[in-house]
Design an enzyme around this catalytic site. Structure first.
Site, PDB file in Angstrom:
ATOM      1  N   ALA A  49       0.833  -1.194   0.000  1.00  0.00           N
ATOM      2  CA  ALA A  49       0.000   0.000   0.000  1.00  0.00           C
ATOM      3  C   ALA A  49       0.874   1.253   0.000  1.00  0.00           C
ATOM      4  O   ALA A  49       1.901   1.295   0.683  1.00  0.00           O
ATOM      5  CB  ALA A  49      -0.920   0.020   1.215  1.00  0.00           C
TER       6      ALA A  49
ATOM      7  N   GLU B 282      -2.425 -12.364  -3.985  1.00  0.00           N
ATOM      8  CA  GLU B 282      -3.754 -12.237  -4.564  1.00  0.00           C
ATOM      9  C   GLU B 282      -4.031 -10.754  -4.764  1.00  0.00           C
ATOM     10  O   GLU B 282      -3.629  -9.938  -3.944  1.00  0.00           O
ATOM     11  CB  GLU B 282      -4.843 -12.803  -3.647  1.00  0.00           C
ATOM     12  CG  GLU B 282      -4.817 -14.298  -3.462  1.00  0.00           C
ATOM     13  CD  GLU B 282      -4.011 -14.726  -2.242  1.00  0.00           C
ATOM     14  OE1 GLU B 282      -3.806 -15.942  -2.079  1.00  0.00           O
ATOM     15  OE2 GLU B 282      -3.569 -13.858  -1.461  1.00  0.00           O
TER      16      GLU B 282
ATOM     17  N   ASN C 182      -8.469  -4.391  -9.798  1.00  0.00           N
ATOM     18  CA  ASN C 182      -7.361  -3.503  -9.442  1.00  0.00           C
ATOM     19  C   ASN C 182      -6.284  -3.518 -10.533  1.00  0.00           C
ATOM     20  O   ASN C 182      -5.221  -4.114 -10.384  1.00  0.00           O
ATOM     21  CB  ASN C 182      -6.779  -3.883  -8.084  1.00  0.00           C
ATOM     22  CG  ASN C 182      -5.857  -2.818  -7.536  1.00  0.00           C
ATOM     23  OD1 ASN C 182      -5.363  -1.960  -8.262  1.00  0.00           O
ATOM     24  ND2 ASN C 182      -5.601  -2.885  -6.238  1.00  0.00           N
TER      25      ASN C 182
ATOM     26  N   TYR D 210       2.526  -5.433 -10.609  1.00  0.00           N
ATOM     27  CA  TYR D 210       2.991  -6.805 -10.446  1.00  0.00           C
ATOM     28  C   TYR D 210       3.505  -7.379 -11.770  1.00  0.00           C
ATOM     29  O   TYR D 210       4.545  -8.039 -11.795  1.00  0.00           O
ATOM     30  CB  TYR D 210       1.890  -7.689  -9.847  1.00  0.00           C
ATOM     31  CG  TYR D 210       1.353  -7.162  -8.526  1.00  0.00           C
ATOM     32  CD1 TYR D 210       2.201  -6.553  -7.597  1.00  0.00           C
ATOM     33  CD2 TYR D 210       0.013  -7.244  -8.208  1.00  0.00           C
ATOM     34  CE1 TYR D 210       1.715  -6.057  -6.393  1.00  0.00           C
ATOM     35  CE2 TYR D 210      -0.479  -6.759  -7.005  1.00  0.00           C
ATOM     36  CZ  TYR D 210       0.375  -6.166  -6.109  1.00  0.00           C
ATOM     37  OH  TYR D 210      -0.111  -5.681  -4.923  1.00  0.00           O
TER      38      TYR D 210
END
Length: 154
Positions: free
Chosen positions: A72, A105, A110, A117
């Site tokens: 985050a 996950e 998103n 990623y």
């Protein structure tokens, strides 16, 4: 300018603020205290700027694998390399600990996180149906295998 440092209990208030500003079902202060104080598998780092936590990332070292629990970054610092640096740090630690790879996950919706990623070499390898309690949204399961173990990956 920011730096990546290991998370300590002194960072928890800042991490909770980032968490609450990022996720619809945020972890609590008690969750992070347990991770730092009791979970021997937990590895967490924070991104610091001007003495404040601006992001964090964590994973669990489970036998031969890493499982990313959270990544985050505060809105004001997104797209500034903070997420990249946090991911790179987790990956460096995973390689130092001779993990075969890292999994995570991510919400199907998103796209920004999935781009991050993918940029780091993670591949979608499955789905967890109705994974998220708040919306029953599916999660994409992503993996990154490290080069010395590529022959063992799918």
């Amino acid at each position: 300018m920011f730096e990546i440092v290991p998370m300590t209990k002194e960072h928890i208030d800042g991490v909770v603020m980032v968490e609450e500003n990022t996720f619809s079902i945020p972890w609590t202060r008690a969750d992070f205290e347990k991770e730092i104080n009791e979970n021997n598998m937990a590895i967490y780092y924070v991104a610091m700027a001007d003495g404040n936590v601006i992001g964090y990332a964590g994973m669990w070292h489970v036998i031969t694998e890493g499982h990313i629990t959270n990544v985050a970054v505060l809105d004001a610092y997104r797209r500034g390399g903070v997420g990249d640096a946090l991911m790179a740090k987790l990956e460096a630690v995973a390689m130092e600990k001779e993990m075969i790879g890292i999994t995570l996950e991510v919400r199907m919706s998103n796209a920004a996180a999935q781009r991050l990623y993918h940029k780091h070499g993670y591949r979608a390898e499955g789905l967890r149906k109705n994974y998220y309690q708040d919306t029953h949204e599916d999660a994409v399961i992503m993996w990154k295998y490290f080069p010395s173990y590529e022959g063992e990956s799918k």
